[in-house]
Design a protein around this motif. Structure first.
Motif, PDB file in Angstrom:
ATOM      1  N   ARG A 164      -4.412  -3.605  -9.028  1.00 16.22           N
ATOM      2  CA  ARG A 164      -4.756  -2.308  -8.453  1.00 16.22           C
ATOM      3  C   ARG A 164      -5.898  -2.502  -7.466  1.00 16.22           C
ATOM      4  N   ARG A 165      -5.575  -2.397  -6.212  1.00 13.28           N
ATOM      5  CA  ARG A 165      -6.579  -2.627  -5.177  1.00 13.28           C
ATOM      6  C   ARG A 165      -7.573  -1.472  -5.121  1.00 13.28           C
ATOM      7  N   SER A 166      -8.740  -1.766  -4.634  1.00  9.71           N
ATOM      8  CA  SER A 166      -9.798  -0.763  -4.547  1.00  9.71           C
ATOM      9  C   SER A 166      -9.590   0.125  -3.326  1.00  9.71           C
ATOM     10  N   PRO A 167     -10.235   1.294  -3.280  1.00  7.46           N
ATOM     11  CA  PRO A 167     -10.129   2.165  -2.102  1.00  7.46           C
ATOM     12  C   PRO A 167     -10.631   1.490  -0.828  1.00  7.46           C
ATOM     13  N   SER A 171      -7.762  -0.157   0.831  1.00  9.70           N
ATOM     14  CA  SER A 171      -6.542   0.662   0.848  1.00  9.70           C
ATOM     15  C   SER A 171      -6.519   1.621   2.026  1.00  9.70           C
ATOM     16  N   ARG A 201       0.839  -1.200   0.000  1.00 14.43           N
ATOM     17  CA  ARG A 201       0.000   0.000   0.000  1.00 14.43           C
ATOM     18  C   ARG A 201       0.872   1.249   0.000  1.00 14.43           C
ATOM     19  N   ASP A 239      -2.049   0.491  -4.454  1.00 18.64           N
ATOM     20  CA  ASP A 239      -2.943   1.595  -4.829  1.00 18.64           C
ATOM     21  C   ASP A 239      -2.137   2.795  -5.295  1.00 18.64           C
TER      22      ASP A 239
END
Length: 422
Positions: A89-92, A95, A31, A72
């Motif tokens: 790409r991780r989501s909010p 994150s 992160r 992210d």
């Protein structure tokens, strides 16, 4: 005994792998919002981005069908790809500061339905070696375990904590003070060291945990159990990784800027009007060292430097190296060569001296600049030579490259010995 075995088996969920081919993925969670050390996942540790150490170990283990970084942050994505990893790409939602590793891994698995087994490799464990992952994965893929995690053995006596203001007395939790054992007479205790957690897809998605089913541990040596959390850990980890880290199999391709690295940048004009460049014998010997150690050297000349271009044939004859013209920003042309040769940037060395070389210097597994390089290049390089360009800096870097390759070979040999006797 038979009845006991049946009862034990019934208590463990059936999470066994049933696929003909099991897709095993390595996943590094990185992160961008680290609070202890900002962007610590890509901060240079002993000249290598922190995640580079574990990505190199995962890729060189040759046991994973895919190697991923979940992030992210754009800069982390760029570094991850340069080291040969794929990026999720991780989501909010996963994150945030309060997001858990489990939630992030669950999201990754839902996005990658083909992954059967995931190995969550911690970015902050830079002394991880390929052999650690190879041996641990055997427990899942060959021995039928559902989850395996890394531990380290510690010989530490534990006492009960007493809260401030309490009249309660402390007492020992794992020893008899009247019979304190000597270290050599006590096996110690096993502690999670956080280097990696391997588990099946079903365990994570159906059971909602990283440890469960048929569980096993993999014991790592204390010298390889390094974790970085706050700034004070950094210098200690750097010294440890220089001695016990995994340096890979060494680079096999090196890009070298001619002007300012192989030469001192000066142009000599003769009375007859001929242009001349000077190449130091130390540096030509350095090229010979690299080629002898199976490192291909490609010389880079600038399309704006007409003099160097006119001497291309002489440079090729003198050095025995390919000479390639590049533009003001050499990254695009160099990247094309790396891809054509089917290499990752971790397999590449780069020597430049100008701010325009910064991208290549940052991406390369090994990179260097002469002592008299521009500040932008020095900040991007992993190694700064003591000597100036054209007077031995290349030879100095060549010795460094060869030394790293020898260190890598020695470590791989020692790794095999340690794993066989551990």
């Amino acid at each position: 005994t038979g009845a006991l075995k049946k009862k034990k088996t019934a208590d463990i969920p059936d999470l066994s792998l049933s696929h003909t081919h099991t897709h095993v993925a390595a996943l590094v969670l990185a992160r961008g919002g680290s609070k202890g050390i900002p962007l610590k996942n890509i901060k240079l540790l002993a000249g290598v981005p922190l995640i580079g150490w574990v990505l190199r170990a995962a890729l060189d283990s040759e046991r994973f069908d895919s190697v991923w970084v979940s992030t992210d942050h754009d800069d982390i994505e760029k570094v991850a790809k340069s080291w040969g990893a794929r990026v999720h790409r991780r989501s909010p939602e996963v994150s945030r500061d309060g997001s858990t590793s489990l939630e992030t891994i669950q999201e990754f698995l839902r996005s990658n339905a083909d992954v059967d087994v995931v190995c969550n490799v911690q970015a902050t464990s830079p002394c991880l070696h390929p052999s650690h992952l190879q041996e641990a994965l055997k427990k899942v893929l060959e021995d039928g375990y559902d989850s395996v995690f890394s531990v380290v053995r510690r010989h530490q006596f534990r006492w009960k904590e007493v809260k401030k203001g309490s009249t309660e007395c402390t007492h020992p939790e794992n020893l008899d003070p009247a019979r304190r054992p000597r270290r050599q007479d006590w096996d110690g205790e096993l502690y999670e060291n956080g280097s990696f957690y391997i588990c099946t897809r079903d365990l994570i998605l159906k059971e909602g945990r990283l440890q469960g089913g048929k569980v096993a541990y993999f014991e790592m040596e204390p010298q390889h159990s390094v974790d970085i959390d706050v700034d004070i850990d950094w210098p200690v980890a750097e010294q440890r990784v220089l001695r016990y880290g995994y340096f890979g199999q060494g680079v096999c391709l090196m890009f070298l800027k001619v002007s300012g690295c192989l030469t001192d940048g000066k142009i000599f004009l003769s009375a007859s009007g001929e242009d001349m460049l000077c190449v130091h014998t130390r540096d030509s010997e350095g090229i010979g060292m690299l080629k002898k150690d199976n490192v291909e050297v490609v010389l880079l000349t600038s399309t704006n430097d007409a003099v160097t271009q006119s001497l291309t044939e002489k440079l090729e004859k003198l050095t025995g190296c390919e000479v390639m013209a590049v533009g003001e920003e050499p990254l695009q042309e160099v990247q094309a060569v790396v891809e054509r040769k089917k290499l990752d940037w971790k397999d590449v060395a780069y020597m430049g001296n100008d701010a325009s070389d910064a991208s290549c210097l940052s991406l390369a597994g090994l990179s260097a600049v002469p002592a008299d390089a521009q500040e932008g290049a020095i900040n991007a390089a992993k190694y700064t030579c003591r000597l100036d360009g054209g007077v031995g800096a290349l030879r100095e870097f060549a010795e460094h490259v060869v030394q790293q390759k020898e260190k890598a070979k020695s470590q791989m040999k020692q790794d095999r010995i340690d794993r066989n006797n551990f």
